[in-house]
Design an enzyme around this catalytic site. Structure first.
Site, PDB file in Angstrom:
ATOM      1  N   SER A  31      -4.519  -5.972   2.992  1.00  0.00           N
ATOM      2  CA  SER A  31      -4.224  -6.936   1.942  1.00  0.00           C
ATOM      3  C   SER A  31      -4.610  -8.364   2.314  1.00  0.00           C
ATOM      4  O   SER A  31      -5.770  -8.667   2.531  1.00  0.00           O
ATOM      5  CB  SER A  31      -2.735  -6.831   1.585  1.00  0.00           C
ATOM      6  OG  SER A  31      -2.424  -7.507   0.404  1.00  0.00           O
ATOM      7  N   ASP A  40      -6.454 -12.001  -3.161  1.00  0.00           N
ATOM      8  CA  ASP A  40      -6.368 -11.679  -1.745  1.00  0.00           C
ATOM      9  C   ASP A  40      -7.273 -10.492  -1.439  1.00  0.00           C
ATOM     10  O   ASP A  40      -8.042 -10.040  -2.284  1.00  0.00           O
ATOM     11  CB  ASP A  40      -4.917 -11.424  -1.323  1.00  0.00           C
ATOM     12  CG  ASP A  40      -4.370 -10.117  -1.864  1.00  0.00           C
ATOM     13  OD1 ASP A  40      -4.852  -9.663  -2.920  1.00  0.00           O
ATOM     14  OD2 ASP A  40      -3.460  -9.535  -1.244  1.00  0.00           O
ATOM     15  N   ASP A  81      -7.162  -7.248  -1.116  1.00  0.00           N
ATOM     16  CA  ASP A  81      -7.241  -6.048  -1.954  1.00  0.00           C
ATOM     17  C   ASP A  81      -6.906  -6.333  -3.404  1.00  0.00           C
ATOM     18  O   ASP A  81      -6.736  -5.427  -4.214  1.00  0.00           O
ATOM     19  CB  ASP A  81      -6.356  -4.930  -1.403  1.00  0.00           C
ATOM     20  CG  ASP A  81      -4.866  -5.244  -1.491  1.00  0.00           C
ATOM     21  OD1 ASP A  81      -4.514  -6.429  -1.591  1.00  0.00           O
ATOM     22  OD2 ASP A  81      -4.056  -4.295  -1.438  1.00  0.00           O
ATOM     23  N   ASP A 128      -4.286  -7.446  -5.014  1.00  0.00           N
ATOM     24  CA  ASP A 128      -3.021  -7.125  -5.664  1.00  0.00           C
ATOM     25  C   ASP A 128      -2.198  -8.386  -5.931  1.00  0.00           C
ATOM     26  O   ASP A 128      -1.096  -8.307  -6.459  1.00  0.00           O
ATOM     27  CB  ASP A 128      -2.214  -6.093  -4.872  1.00  0.00           C
ATOM     28  CG  ASP A 128      -1.826  -6.566  -3.473  1.00  0.00           C
ATOM     29  OD1 ASP A 128      -2.176  -7.701  -3.095  1.00  0.00           O
ATOM     30  OD2 ASP A 128      -1.176  -5.775  -2.759  1.00  0.00           O
TER      31      ASP A 128
END
Length: 451
Positions: A99, A233, A235, A237
């Site tokens: 992440s 960010d 990934d 999310d």
């Protein structure tokens, strides 16, 4: 409490424990043993970290021991992975990503066949399998590759087609998983957009860009005289937004604005919003003043999501920009959140900067300090009493927690005080914490600011 899983999967530095090669194979084997259904295939996806492909292969070697087909979806975002899982008949999915963490980290996130994060109880059951599984002989895994990115792009297109027509937007992909998906989606919104962080090389994810490092995005907003900017960010999310002046619009701002917009349009299910303890105290006061019920939970999108489900809430999230809008997806989605926010801003006929004017933010100081271990804070003799005394003295709020994904302790202080005062107070609290832990555990943390 799980011992390998943190607040969002298993994380570490490849290929050190718990991401050692043989242990990763065992993780894959154990996840499959717990989650395998009559469905005979699983999906794996990843962000742009250079270790992602090898971790995918190691996980697959464990999974195929159960005669399950492993299908590699390549580099896609966690939210798009969640959506794709919900539309396909597979047993479960694994997202290889750390992440927002620096590129030297990686992680393993597990989602069920509905695209939802698995529960803590399920994580503990997987860990029991890990700990009771003896060393196995793993062979080469035959991994199939499949590109399903278009399913998600078409879905988002159906929700937000043309909403940003002729708006100038700066889009920061963090050199992460959104570097292909985000441009395709923003083309369909009609925006005139400028990309940064769209050239991943495996080693630059979240470096000088992304939701934790927004300076480049904010400067370009001012340079291009843009309507706004968005940083995702690694990934995707979560998202952090910049107004037209280069000022940050964080998760608290987005949730406050969307909540009152939803209530005005009778879209706020059960008149309830879910926040974490890290949200600014001013948000709680603002929402309550507007007749909205606020539920506060521990940090972590899974905690937010499960509480939303129990209370039939449609929106919840964290100041970090990790926001869940249940009518769209069961997990946080930076792209959908940013588009929903901008859609409401445009429909309201206001500027992005106007959003910050609707509520009063209490002065806040959030610091993170590296630690070498994580003893139970509640068990530190005299610590809780000291914190309560300080809260009474400053007439404010102090919240302290360990990160679930990094070796740090976070200290949040909110009070109507000078920021220099709050910064000094934070360091004094950490010094007090260190003294107590050194007495009981010989903890060797340092006063070095970590992030």
């Amino acid at each position: 409490m799980p011992k390998y899983f943190g607040t969002d999967g298993i994380r570490g530095i490849p290929f050190d424990f718990p991401l050692e090669p043989e242990f990763i194979k065992k993780i894959g084997y154990s996840i499959a043993k717990k989650l395998k259904k009559s469905r005979k295939s699983v999906f794996i996806a990843r962000d742009t970290r250079e270790s992602g492909e090898k971790i995918t292969d190691l996980l697959a070697q464990g999974i195929v021991k159960h005669s399950i087909d492993v299908i590699d979806l390549g580099v896609i975002t966690t939210p798009s992975f969640s959506y794709i899982l919900s539309k396909n008949n597979v047993s479960f999915g694994i997202m290889v990503s750390a992440s927002h963490n620096p590129p030297e980290f990686n992680g393993i996130k597990v989602l069920n066949h509905k695209g939802e994060k698995i529960s803590e109880e399920t994580e503990e059951e997987i860990e029991k399998i890990i700990d009771t599984t003896k060393n196995l002989d793993y062979g080469k895994a035959n991994i199939k590759k499949l590109d399903l990115m278009g399913l998600y792009i078409d879905y988002v297109h159906s929700l937000f087609n043309g909403i940003l027509k002729d708006k100038k937007i700066v889009v920061d992909c963090s050199n992460g998983a959104s570097y292909k998906i985000a441009p395709e989606i923003f083309k369909k919104t009609g925006a005139r957009f400028y990309l940064i962080g769209d050239k991943p090389n495996g080693k630059n994810i979240n470096v000088g860009c992304g939701a934790l490092e927004t300076n480049k995005m904010r400067e370009m907003v001012k340079e291009k005289n843009a309507f706004c900017g968005i940083s995702y960010d690694g990934d995707s999310d979560r998202c952090i937004i910049s107004d037209e002046n280069g000022n940050i619009i964080d998760g608290d701002d987005v949730i406050s604005f969307l909540s009152v917009c939803y209530k005005k349009n009778n879209l706020l299910n059960n008149n309830t919003v879910v926040l974490t303890h890290m949200s600014n105290y001013g948000v709680f006061e603002f929402l309550k003043t507007n007749g909205i019920k606020v539920l506060s939970v521990d940090v972590g999108d899974r905690n937010v999501s499960h509480t939303m489900d129990r209370n039939k809430a449609v929106i919840g999230g964290e100041p970090s920009g990790h926001i869940i809008i249940k009518k769209y997806l069961p997990t946080g989605d930076g792209i959908i959140t940013s588009l929903e926010f901008l859609s409401c801003v445009i429909k309201s006929g206001i500027k992005v900067s106007d959003v910050k004017k609707i509520w009063r933010r209490f002065p806040s100081n959030l610091r993170s300090y590296r630690v070498s271990s994580k003893p139970d804070i509640k068990a530190l003799k005299g610590f809780d009493k000291k914190i309560k005394e300080i809260e009474k003295e400053i007439n404010g709020r102090i919240f302290i927690r360990y990160s679930g994904t990094e070796p740090v302790i976070r200290i949040l202080i909110e009070a109507d005080k000078d920021l220099d005062y709050l910064n000094k107070l934070s360091e004094e609290i950490f010094s007090f914490y260190l003294n107590l832990t050194q007495k009981s555990l010989s903890n060797k943390g340092s006063l070095k600011k970590y992030i």
